[in-house]
Design a protein around this motif. Structure first.
Motif, PDB file in Angstrom:
ATOM      1  N   PRO A 328       0.832  -1.213   0.000  1.00 31.27           N
ATOM      2  CA  PRO A 328       0.000   0.000   0.000  1.00 31.27           C
ATOM      3  C   PRO A 328       0.867   1.265   0.000  1.00 31.27           C
ATOM      4  O   PRO A 328       0.852   2.055   0.949  1.00 31.27           O
ATOM      5  N   VAL A 329       1.637   1.448  -1.083  1.00 31.22           N
ATOM      6  CA  VAL A 329       2.555   2.584  -1.169  1.00 31.22           C
ATOM      7  C   VAL A 329       2.358   3.310  -2.489  1.00 31.22           C
ATOM      8  O   VAL A 329       1.868   2.743  -3.462  1.00 31.22           O
ATOM      9  N   ASP A 330       2.781   4.583  -2.507  1.00 30.82           N
ATOM     10  CA  ASP A 330       2.648   5.379  -3.729  1.00 30.82           C
ATOM     11  C   ASP A 330       3.672   5.006  -4.781  1.00 30.82           C
ATOM     12  O   ASP A 330       3.420   5.118  -5.985  1.00 30.82           O
ATOM     13  N   ASP A 331       4.839   4.533  -4.341  1.00 35.60           N
ATOM     14  CA  ASP A 331       5.940   4.230  -5.260  1.00 35.60           C
ATOM     15  C   ASP A 331       6.884   3.286  -4.534  1.00 35.60           C
ATOM     16  O   ASP A 331       7.504   3.674  -3.537  1.00 35.60           O
ATOM     17  N   SER A 332       6.998   2.062  -5.020  1.00 38.81           N
ATOM     18  CA  SER A 332       7.791   1.066  -4.289  1.00 38.81           C
ATOM     19  C   SER A 332       9.274   1.415  -4.266  1.00 38.81           C
ATOM     20  O   SER A 332       9.972   1.104  -3.302  1.00 38.81           O
ATOM     21  N   GLU A 333       9.778   2.068  -5.331  1.00 42.88           N
ATOM     22  CA  GLU A 333      11.194   2.447  -5.300  1.00 42.88           C
ATOM     23  C   GLU A 333      11.443   3.516  -4.242  1.00 42.88           C
ATOM     24  O   GLU A 333      12.422   3.432  -3.495  1.00 42.88           O
ATOM     25  N   LYS A 334      10.556   4.497  -4.154  1.00 43.86           N
ATOM     26  CA  LYS A 334      10.672   5.513  -3.108  1.00 43.86           C
ATOM     27  C   LYS A 334      10.600   4.860  -1.729  1.00 43.86           C
ATOM     28  O   LYS A 334      11.355   5.210  -0.825  1.00 43.86           O
ATOM     29  N   PHE A 335       9.689   3.897  -1.591  1.00 45.38           N
ATOM     30  CA  PHE A 335       9.534   3.218  -0.309  1.00 45.38           C
ATOM     31  C   PHE A 335      10.796   2.440   0.053  1.00 45.38           C
ATOM     32  O   PHE A 335      11.264   2.498   1.199  1.00 45.38           O
ATOM     33  N   CYS A 336      11.349   1.694  -0.917  1.00 45.08           N
ATOM     34  CA  CYS A 336      12.566   0.917  -0.642  1.00 45.08           C
ATOM     35  C   CYS A 336      13.735   1.826  -0.283  1.00 45.08           C
ATOM     36  O   CYS A 336      14.543   1.504   0.604  1.00 45.08           O
ATOM     37  N   ARG A 337      13.839   2.956  -0.965  1.00 46.39           N
ATOM     38  CA  ARG A 337      14.885   3.931  -0.625  1.00 46.39           C
ATOM     39  C   ARG A 337      14.663   4.492   0.779  1.00 46.39           C
ATOM     40  O   ARG A 337      15.606   4.622   1.563  1.00 46.39           O
ATOM     41  N   TRP A 338      13.426   4.840   1.076  1.00 40.18           N
ATOM     42  CA  TRP A 338      13.082   5.401   2.389  1.00 40.18           C
ATOM     43  C   TRP A 338      13.429   4.413   3.508  1.00 40.18           C
ATOM     44  O   TRP A 338      13.943   4.822   4.561  1.00 40.18           O
ATOM     45  N   CYS A 339      13.176   3.126   3.271  1.00 39.75           N
ATOM     46  CA  CYS A 339      13.502   2.116   4.275  1.00 39.75           C
ATOM     47  C   CYS A 339      14.995   2.109   4.604  1.00 39.75           C
ATOM     48  O   CYS A 339      15.392   1.850   5.751  1.00 39.75           O
ATOM     49  N   LEU A 340      15.824   2.395   3.604  1.00 40.46           N
ATOM     50  CA  LEU A 340      17.276   2.359   3.802  1.00 40.46           C
ATOM     51  C   LEU A 340      17.845   3.703   4.247  1.00 40.46           C
ATOM     52  O   LEU A 340      18.811   3.743   5.009  1.00 40.46           O
ATOM     53  N   GLU A 341      17.247   4.792   3.783  1.00 37.56           N
ATOM     54  CA  GLU A 341      17.808   6.116   4.064  1.00 37.56           C
ATOM     55  C   GLU A 341      17.251   6.761   5.330  1.00 37.56           C
ATOM     56  O   GLU A 341      17.974   7.484   6.020  1.00 37.56           O
ATOM     57  N   THR A 342      15.978   6.497   5.632  1.00 35.88           N
ATOM     58  CA  THR A 342      15.299   7.259   6.687  1.00 35.88           C
ATOM     59  C   THR A 342      14.781   6.395   7.818  1.00 35.88           C
ATOM     60  O   THR A 342      14.925   6.734   8.991  1.00 35.88           O
ATOM     61  N   PHE A 343      14.190   5.271   7.471  1.00 39.70           N
ATOM     62  CA  PHE A 343      13.480   4.460   8.459  1.00 39.70           C
ATOM     63  C   PHE A 343      14.397   3.458   9.141  1.00 39.70           C
ATOM     64  O   PHE A 343      15.319   2.909   8.527  1.00 39.70           O
ATOM     65  N   ASN A 344      14.141   3.219  10.404  1.00 36.75           N
ATOM     66  CA  ASN A 344      14.612   2.008  11.067  1.00 36.75           C
ATOM     67  C   ASN A 344      13.730   1.777  12.278  1.00 36.75           C
ATOM     68  O   ASN A 344      13.144   2.719  12.824  1.00 36.75           O
ATOM     69  N   TYR A 345      13.612   0.544  12.669  1.00 34.97           N
ATOM     70  CA  TYR A 345      12.865   0.202  13.869  1.00 34.97           C
ATOM     71  C   TYR A 345      13.801  -0.563  14.789  1.00 34.97           C
ATOM     72  O   TYR A 345      14.304  -1.633  14.417  1.00 34.97           O
ATOM     73  N   GLU A 346      14.100   0.047  15.924  1.00 36.38           N
ATOM     74  CA  GLU A 346      15.032  -0.541  16.893  1.00 36.38           C
ATOM     75  C   GLU A 346      16.360  -0.886  16.233  1.00 36.38           C
ATOM     76  O   GLU A 346      16.955  -1.928  16.483  1.00 36.38           O
ATOM     77  N   GLY A 347      16.792   0.009  15.323  1.00 35.78           N
ATOM     78  CA  GLY A 347      18.096  -0.163  14.678  1.00 35.78           C
ATOM     79  C   GLY A 347      18.123  -1.171  13.553  1.00 35.78           C
ATOM     80  O   GLY A 347      19.214  -1.614  13.155  1.00 35.78           O
ATOM     81  N   GLU A 348      16.952  -1.526  13.028  1.00 40.32           N
ATOM     82  CA  GLU A 348      16.899  -2.518  11.959  1.00 40.32           C
ATOM     83  C   GLU A 348      15.974  -2.036  10.836  1.00 40.32           C
ATOM     84  O   GLU A 348      15.019  -1.282  11.072  1.00 40.32           O
ATOM     85  N   THR A 349      16.260  -2.494   9.613  1.00 40.49           N
ATOM     86  CA  THR A 349      15.403  -2.184   8.482  1.00 40.49           C
ATOM     87  C   THR A 349      15.446  -3.317   7.471  1.00 40.49           C
ATOM     88  O   THR A 349      16.149  -4.324   7.667  1.00 40.49           O
ATOM     89  N   VAL A 350      14.681  -3.172   6.398  1.00 39.39           N
ATOM     90  CA  VAL A 350      14.603  -4.216   5.371  1.00 39.39           C
ATOM     91  C   VAL A 350      15.021  -3.640   4.027  1.00 39.39           C
ATOM     92  O   VAL A 350      14.843  -2.455   3.757  1.00 39.39           O
TER      93      VAL A 350
END
Length: 401
Positions: A328-350
């Motif tokens: 449920p995302v607007d753009d999967s490439e933006k989402f995948c980049r965001w997961c690596l550049e901005t997001f983490n949960y308890e120091g982990e990401t996908v």
């Protein structure tokens, strides 16, 4: 300054690897990254292969024959016989991975401007190899809502013209995990026969079929034996991606003679890789069974977990170790980049592969990702939890009404 070639400009980036610098940067910040983006199995390479490398007793690491060692090709004949694929050592040419087999098949069978019909989404490097050969890929759409099954014959025939030279399939499929049925394979056979096309069939995942359905190889299709070029690799079968050993198999003597010219130009396939690959043919049955059983469990874990996340949908893959999931995302490439550049949960990401890179149709796959279930179940469970958290906080979330 001299200009880059048109071929170089047109060559696509790998959707699997182009986000790698972002993953490296995340790790440098202390973030743990769960790699769901690449088909690199984490299961151990067979001990017989490792021992064969350790015990090499040679004073010279020499060139091997351009078509690969005869002893290895003879042993491969018995391997293929287990799958009712009857070939001779002369039908088999050893290549530097399955990738080189695809490239040499294109270079030997296609002229610049020739067209290949490929069901999409498709392994992204097929496009790169076609550009290298000066050929053009024309895609025929399959959809996630229909489980990526093949469309009707008429849809293929709409694409066939006087430049059409081949059909390319990957069975079981990368990136979708789809397994072509006997009816679909017969449909392809009839098209190949009717229009006298080549059939390039990438079958590197034949060990991983989960439906109980029979494995239908292109080599099983009667009446098109001279049209079939089979692509194979040991990379996924034995967790040996790094030894770069593949194979091109065809009963078409003219194709083999043309391929051999390219093989001679690159001199030889890897010596040490062939030693390991040949030893792997002696792997105990319990190794293959344990690997298969592990992927069955991982598949269930991943697909059940994905479909429990609100807004996420994945069909059940019937082979290989990938799935394409809708998010449920607007753009999967933006989402995948965001997961690596901005997001983490308890120091982990996908890290996942945006599925748009597996399509050539503009806009296709914009909200899909390819996920490889090549991590142990505990890591898959954790990665699914983190993905759920990421989707809950992603600013570009789009929920269907």
């Amino acid at each position: 300054m001299p200009q880059i070639s048109v071929r170089g400009l047109e060559m696509p980036e790998s959707p699997i690897r182009k986000l790698a610098p972002l993953a490296t940067a995340a790790k440098n910040r202390g973030i743990k990254v769960y790699h769901l983006n690449i088909g690199q199995p984490d299961l151990p390479t067979p001990k017989v292969a490792i021992d064969a490398i350790r015990n090499i007793d040679r004073e010279i690491l020499e060139y091997s024959p351009s078509q690969g060692y005869l002893g290895y090709r003879k042993k491969l004949v018995n391997y293929y016989k287990k799958y009712n694929i009857n070939v001779s050592p002369d039908d088999i040419i050893i290549t530097c991975g399955g990738s080189e087999a695809v490239l040499f098949a294109f270079m030997s069978c296609l002229n610049p401007g020739d067209e290949i019909i490929v069901p999409e989404p498709a392994y992204a490097n097929y496009m790169a190899f076609a550009i290298s050969a000066g050929a053009k890929i024309r895609t025929i759409a399959t959809t996630i809502d229909e489980g990526f099954s093949l469309p009707k014959v008429e849809k293929f025939e709409e694409l066939i013209n006087d430049r059409t030279r081949a059909i390319l399939i990957c069975n079981p499929n990368n990136p979708t995990g789809y397994l072509y049925t006997r009816r679909e394979m017969n449909q392809i056979r009839d098209l190949v026969k009717k229009y006298d096309l080549y059939l390039f069939s990438d079958e590197v995942y034949r060990e991983y079929i989960y439906t109980g359905s029979p494995y239908i190889s292109a080599c099983h299709l009667e009446g098109i034996e001279q049209n079939v070029v089979l692509i194979d690799s040991v990379s996924k079968r034995y967790s040996e991606c790094g030894i770069r050993i593949g194979a091109l198999i065809t009963k078409n003597l003219d194709v083999r003679q043309a391929v051999m010219k390219f093989c001679q130009a690159r001199l030889s396939p890897p010596l040490i890789g062939q030693i390991a690959a040949e030893a792997s043919l002696d792997v105990p049955e319990e190794y293959s069974r344990s690997v298969y059983d592990e992927y069955v469990e991982r598949r269930k874990c991943l697909i059940d977990g994905l479909n429990r996340i609100p807004g996420v949908y994945s069909p059940i893959p019937m082979g290989a170790f990938y799935t394409v999931a809708k998010l449920p995302v607007d753009d999967s490439e933006k989402f995948c980049r965001w997961c690596l550049e901005t997001f983490n949960y308890e120091g982990e990401t996908v890290m996942m592969a945006p599925a748009s890179g597996f399509y050539t149709t503009p806009g296709a796959g914009y909200n899909q990702v390819r996920i490889a279930y090549v991590l142990k179940k505990e890591d898959l469970i954790r990665a699914l939890f983190i993905l759920r958290k990421a989707l809950e906080t992603y600013p570009g979330r789009v929920d269907e009404e």
